[in-house]
Design an enzyme around this catalytic site. Structure first.
Site, PDB file in Angstrom:
ATOM      1  N   SER A 158       0.856  -1.189  -0.199  1.00 13.27           N
ATOM      2  CA  SER A 158       0.025  -0.082  -0.014  1.00 13.27           C
ATOM      3  C   SER A 158       0.934   1.197   0.158  1.00 13.27           C
ATOM      4  CB  SER A 158      -0.871  -0.105   1.105  1.00 13.27           C
ATOM      5  OG  SER A 158      -1.368   1.112   1.161  1.00 13.27           O
ATOM      6  N   TYR A 184       0.029   0.000  10.427  1.00 14.66           N
ATOM      7  CA  TYR A 184      -0.493  -0.422   9.464  1.00 14.66           C
ATOM      8  C   TYR A 184       0.690  -0.151   8.424  1.00 14.66           C
ATOM      9  CZ  TYR A 184      -2.828  -0.697   4.775  1.00 14.66           C
ATOM     10  OH  TYR A 184      -3.103  -1.183   3.647  1.00 14.66           O
TER      11      TYR A 184
END
Length: 321
Positions: A158, A184
């Site tokens: 990501s 994350y």
């Protein structure tokens, strides 16, 4: 090193990417294939003739997806197998039950911005699931990948990787305040570093690994966002789209880069790189919105260190199980 470019764009779909590609006789595993881009990744691979296994936490949901894919792809009906990346026992059971070559492994499953929690092994949830679970799975299947002779590992990362390098001195937020976005980001950096080191270690056995950013997509991945965060993100996306800077993708468009890395002749023998919109991303010091890859995610020294640390963690967890 020349950046790899393709004719596809951010609006290309996974099915468009596999048009004309024959995967008959090839076996693929897609983790997290019961929702979001995992479904469309599996559908495209099956439509090209691959025998796909949906590796999912909920086999009943997987069976529903398999039936849908069988009815729409024209390819072989997918198999379904249980896999919980947050539990090493489940990961080892999946890898131990696999027999024969594995040509494509798409490490697609993941969690994002979760409240603080721990996996069955006591690892922080996001790093434990997104990276360590996939690390244990992929290394557990390494013999089958090598047996294929020309296997590809595709790791869904990501643009969130830019938020944090891997913080080796405090991987599990034991000494610093937990921040979901940083956790994350660390896990998504770890995904890229894993692809870098896996390619270095395994290229001689015909196994390559690449990482990717699928794009902005509304999927169940955002389920942990508070309502105000989701509303702000939707407004930001609308403004960016109106200005022609960005567009939210459909799941079929979001799966395109995963399928590109799994199938395209352009990336045959290529490993350790990061892609977006079916193109190799530019290395930048700071992301342009969601585009580019920052240097800490491709650092070969950090990649080697992460592999060694991950191996020790997984080995220790198995010894105490």
């Amino acid at each position: 090193m020349t950046r790899i470019r393709s004719r596809f764009t951010s609006r290309s779909t996974a099915l468009e990417v596999v048009e004309g590609i024959d995967l008959t006789g090839r076996r693929a595993v897609v983790t997290g294939a019961s929702s979001g881009i995992g479904v469309e990744t599996a559908r495209a691979l099956a439509s090209a003739g691959a025998q796909v296994t949906l590796a999912v936490r909920d086999p009943r949901a997987g069976e529903r997806v398999a039936a849908d894919i069988a009815g729409t792809s024209g390819g072989p009906a997918p198999d379904v197998a249980r896999l919980d990346l947050a539990d090493l026992a489940s990961v080892d059971a999946f890898a131990g039950a696999w027999a024969g070559p594995l040509h494509v492994l798409v490490a697609n499953a993941g969690v994002m911005d979760t409240p603080f929690g721990r996996t069955a092994q006591g690892w922080e949830t996001q790093l434990g699931t997104n990276h360590l679970g996939h690390f244990a799975l992929t290394t557990g299947l390494s013999g089958s990948l090598a047996e294929a002779g020309d296997a590809r590992v595709v790791v869904v990362s990501s643009s969130g990787h830019a938020a944090s390098p891997v913080v080796f001195d405090d991987l599990f937020f034991e000494r610093r305040p937990y921040q979901p976005g940083l956790a994350y980001g660390q896990s998504k950096t770890a995904n890229v570093l894993f692809a870098v080191e896996a390619s270095r270690r395994w290229a001689g056995e015909g196994v390559t690994a690449n990482a990717l950013m699928p794009g902005g997509i509304w999927t169940p991945l955002q389920r942990h966002w508070p309502a105000e965060q989701r509303a702000a993100a939707e407004e930001q996306a609308r403004r960016a789209e109106s200005a022609g800077l960005f567009h939210m993708k459909t799941p079929a468009q979001g799966a395109a880069t995963s399928v590109f890395l799994a199938t395209s002749p352009l990336v045959a023998g290529v490993g350790g790189r990061y892609f977006e919109d079916c193109q190799e991303a530019e290395v930048v010091e700071r992301l342009d919105g969601i585009h580019g890859v920052v240097p800490h995610a491709l650092d070969p020294d950090a990649a080697r260190r992460l592999w060694d640390v991950s191996e020790r963690l997984v080995t220790a967890a198995r010894s105490t199980a």
